[in-house]
Design an enzyme around this catalytic site. Structure first.
Site, PDB file in Angstrom:
ATOM      1  N   ASP A   8       0.867  -1.176   0.000  1.00  0.00           N
ATOM      2  CA  ASP A   8       0.000   0.000   0.000  1.00  0.00           C
ATOM      3  C   ASP A   8       0.904   1.227   0.000  1.00  0.00           C
ATOM      4  OD1 ASP A   8      -1.986  -1.830   0.227  1.00  0.00           O
ATOM      5  OD2 ASP A   8      -2.817  -1.085   2.111  1.00  0.00           O
ATOM      6  N   ASP A 129     -15.273  -3.672  -1.930  1.00  0.00           N
ATOM      7  CA  ASP A 129     -15.023  -3.411  -0.515  1.00  0.00           C
ATOM      8  C   ASP A 129     -16.381  -3.357   0.162  1.00  0.00           C
ATOM      9  OD1 ASP A 129     -12.364  -3.094  -1.224  1.00  0.00           O
ATOM     10  OD2 ASP A 129     -12.560  -0.940  -1.505  1.00  0.00           O
TER      11      ASP A 129
END
Length: 240
Positions: A8, A129
């Site tokens: 990330d 998500d």
């Protein structure tokens, strides 16, 4: 099952967020390219990269480092975070990214997703998500009323082959994945499912592998040394 180590990237650094909250940032490495080499050298088959600035519409911040990874690491990478139009997809693929992950636009513009799938085929992955079974969008800031399983079926219908499914309530919490939803998606669709969020232990990896999932993304548990990458990789190669 493929283990995808997660990188990330926020402000050109390798970080992890807790539950997607941008004020809960833990910086693991100052140089994401170094991390990509580390995973490649440990035997990773594929690397999962998220442009966290892009997810918050801060575009261009991490472009160069992502291109550097794509050009220097000779294993496939998939990249997501703020990919909401054709130009961004095209520029990532031109930069050497193997697969591009679409997020919010799967809810906001399904027709565009279909167009992109028609053009780029298996290079397009959709990230779902979800929180309590409902899809979250815009860097997890908004929870919609769209049912995540229904969306999976719609995506399959328009030709999407692979999804990344993240249960937000589990992500970065080291509490274990939401096995039930993965089981339901595997049972009710033929999508390649990549599990993401909450993969915490080698037991979690075993259980996901037993469900015949396509892959699992592991981030925090690798960086916090709760899971040994090589052990997880070996486990996934057994019996294949």
């Amino acid at each position: 099952m493929i283990i995808f180590p997660a990188i990330d990237i926020k402000d050109n650094k390798c970080v992890r967020l807790t539950q997607g909250e941008f004020d809960k940032v833990n910086v693991y490495y100052d140089n994401p390219l170094e991390v990509a080499y580390k995973w490649k050298n440990e035997g990773a088959e594929y690397i999962h990269i998220v442009d966290l600035n892009g997810a918050r519409s801060e575009f261009g911040v991490n472009t160069k480092i992502i291109e550097d990874i794509a050009n220097n690491i000779d294993i496939p990478i998939q990249v997501g975070g703020g990919v909401r139009d054709k130009e961004k997809v095209k520029s990532l693929i031109n930069a050497g990214v193997t697969r591009v992950i679409l997020g919010s636009i799967a809810i906001e513009n399904l027709n565009l997703v279909e167009e992109l799938v028609n053009e780029y085929k298996e290079k397009i992955v959709v990230s779902i998500d979800a929180k309590d079974g409902k899809v979250a969008v815009r860097g997890w800031e908004v929870v919609s009323n769209v049912d995540s399983l229904t969306l999976c079926k719609q995506l399959e219908k328009i030709g999407v082959q692979t999804i990344v499914y993240t249960d937000i309530s589990k992500d970065g919490m080291l509490q274990g994945p939401n096995f039930d939803i993965y089981e339901r998606i595997a049972k009710e669709t033929s999508l390649n499912v990549i599990a993401s969020g909450g993969v915490t232990s080698i037991e979690d990896v075993k259980r996901l592998k037993a469900m015949n999932l396509y892959g699992a993304i592991i981030g925090k548990a690798l960086y916090d040394k709760k899971i040994d990458f090589k052990e997880a990789q070996q486990l996934c190669l057994l019996g294949e």
